[in-house]
Structures are given as C-alpha cells and as structure tokens.
Design an enzyme around this catalytic site. Sequence first.
Site, PDB file in Angstrom:
ATOM      1  N   ARG A  96       0.966  -1.392   0.109  1.00 52.68           N
ATOM      2  CA  ARG A  96       0.181   0.043   0.149  1.00 52.68           C
ATOM      3  C   ARG A  96       0.735   1.231  -0.103  1.00 52.68           C
ATOM      4  O   ARG A  96       1.772   1.475   0.674  1.00 52.68           O
ATOM      5  CB  ARG A  96      -0.893  -0.042   1.332  1.00 52.68           C
ATOM      6  CG  ARG A  96      -1.994  -0.818   1.200  1.00 52.68           C
ATOM      7  CD  ARG A  96      -3.004  -0.390   2.271  1.00 52.68           C
ATOM      8  NE  ARG A  96      -2.676   0.120   3.464  1.00 52.68           N
ATOM      9  CZ  ARG A  96      -3.300   0.445   4.386  1.00 52.68           C
ATOM     10  NH1 ARG A  96      -4.745   0.376   4.459  1.00 52.68           N
ATOM     11  NH2 ARG A  96      -3.085   0.938   5.961  1.00 52.68           N
ATOM     12  N   THR A 121      -1.177   7.505  -0.484  1.00 48.76           N
ATOM     13  CA  THR A 121      -2.650   7.164  -1.271  1.00 48.76           C
ATOM     14  C   THR A 121      -3.503   5.966  -0.840  1.00 48.76           C
ATOM     15  O   THR A 121      -4.713   5.981  -1.252  1.00 48.76           O
ATOM     16  CB  THR A 121      -2.279   7.052  -2.849  1.00 48.76           C
ATOM     17  OG1 THR A 121      -1.829   5.939  -2.967  1.00 48.76           O
ATOM     18  CG2 THR A 121      -1.373   8.156  -3.396  1.00 48.76           C
ATOM     19  N   ASP A 135       0.398  -2.975  12.202  1.00 53.62           N
ATOM     20  CA  ASP A 135       0.837  -3.492  10.787  1.00 53.62           C
ATOM     21  C   ASP A 135       1.317  -4.986  10.678  1.00 53.62           C
ATOM     22  O   ASP A 135       2.410  -5.361  11.384  1.00 53.62           O
ATOM     23  CB  ASP A 135       2.312  -2.597  10.195  1.00 53.62           C
ATOM     24  CG  ASP A 135       2.644  -2.772   8.951  1.00 53.62           C
ATOM     25  OD1 ASP A 135       2.654  -3.978   8.603  1.00 53.62           O
ATOM     26  OD2 ASP A 135       2.451  -1.894   8.338  1.00 53.62           O
ATOM     27  N   ASP A 188       5.089  -5.922   9.498  1.00 58.69           N
ATOM     28  CA  ASP A 188       5.863  -5.447  10.494  1.00 58.69           C
ATOM     29  C   ASP A 188       6.008  -6.313  11.701  1.00 58.69           C
ATOM     30  O   ASP A 188       7.150  -6.713  12.013  1.00 58.69           O
ATOM     31  CB  ASP A 188       5.834  -4.082  10.857  1.00 58.69           C
ATOM     32  CG  ASP A 188       6.205  -3.094   9.927  1.00 58.69           C
ATOM     33  OD1 ASP A 188       7.018  -3.645   8.761  1.00 58.69           O
ATOM     34  OD2 ASP A 188       5.844  -1.899   9.707  1.00 58.69           O
TER      35      ASP A 188
END
Length: 209
Positions: free
Chosen positions: A104, A108, A200, A203
């Site tokens: 991603r 945006t 995340d 991560d």
Amino acid sequence: MSKVTQVAHPLILHKLAFIRNKNTGSKDFRELVEEVSMLMAYEVTRDLQMEEVEIETPICKTKCKMLAGKKMAIVPILRAGLGMVDGMLKLIPAAKVGHIGLYRDEETLQPVEYFCKLPQDIAERDVIVVDPMLATGGSAADAITLLKKKGAKNIRLMCLISSPEGVKAVMNAHPDVDIYLASIDEKLNEHGYIVPGLGDAGDRLFGTK
Ligand code: PRP
Ligand code: URA
C-alpha cells in the site's frame, strides 16, 4: 452476492486476542497467525466437493467419502499473507502456492503491484487468497482482479481481521468471491489502519518497522 462468513470459534478468538496484543513478539505472533490460519482453513474448505469411493477395511468392503480431487491453490498477498500459508498447507498439503506482491502506498493507500507468480494451471484450481488484513480492501480487490485476468474462476478470500469498509469494497468489486474472516472490527482510522486491529501485520510478522 458474496457470502461473508465470520469464523468466530472460541479457539480462534482466544488466539486472536494474543495476536492483537502489542506485547506479543514476532515469534509468538508468527506461530499464532499460523495456528489461526489452520483453524480457519477448516471452515473455508467446508463445502469442498466429495465423491464416493469403495475401500476395504480389515473387516469388509465399504463406501467412504473422499475429496473429489479438485485441485487447490493458496495465494498469499505479500508480505503478510505469507504468515498464513504454512497453517493452510497443514490441512491442504497438496495445494500449490502462488504469490502476489502488493504494498500500500502510504500516502494514497492505493495498492502497488510488484510481483506475481502463479501455478501455471491456476485457471483449473480452486483459489484461496490469504492476507491477515482487509483494510480499505484495495489490495485484496486488486489481487483478485489479477487472478481473474490469469483465468482463475473459483476464488475465496480469507483474512483474519477486516474493517467494514474492506468487506464492502471486495463485495462490490467481486460479488462472486466468498469472504472468510475471524473478525470485522469497528472502522479504519485516518491512516487507513484497522481499529482496534493489530497494527501493521507485515512488520509484526517479520520484525521490521
Ligand atoms: C497490508 C496487509 C494487506 C494490506 C491491506 O499490507 O497485509 O495486504 O495492507 O490494506 P488495504 O486493504 O487497505 O489494501 P502492506 O501494504 O502493509 O504490505 P506488507 O504486507 O508488505 O507489509
Ligand atoms: N495493513 C495492516 O497491516 N494493518 C492495518 O490495520 C491496515 C493495513
């Protein structure tokens, strides 16, 4: 219209609480994502076609049911989807594995494709796309579009945690794709993260930041 199944089994919800906890380190996070994926695979494969076969027990001949031999493919969306593959393969060891690389864009929130390698007979396989997070739904919707362009027809999507927006986006883009989730959370925050979510996923799985 897509069927949306929430796989809210007590074992899954229990493990999901550890996965969400910010104090859970990468090693435990990886193991738990694998375990939950295996448990969810049980539900995702519930309607696989079966055929009757005759076998012989030590006592007599009998008729049994076995999988009808339809071939399957598991397609993780890189990176975080990788954490779900081994759990799925424990239950479906003969499945082939394709990989779709998407990240991603942080500004945006649009998915950017960087890799695609699929089994050459993907068009003949039942495909399960896996990714722990369904946030805006952009990555999953794009991965499914890519799979359809390569000929895949029978596609399911399996995620651990989704936002309501992500489910709607995939349903609108791909009404033929059934969706399996452990949880539909509250919302997306202003950075496109699922609330409460787990942070995340990539991560946390790989220890990056
Ligand atoms: C995460 C996640 C999904 C995507 C979901 O991947 O694993 O692929 O975001 O967001 P969306 O529904 O809004 O598209 P990310 O882009 O962070 O890449 P990574 O797995 O390599 O960390
Ligand atoms: N990707 C993640 O890993 N987590 C989110 O909450 C949203 C997108």
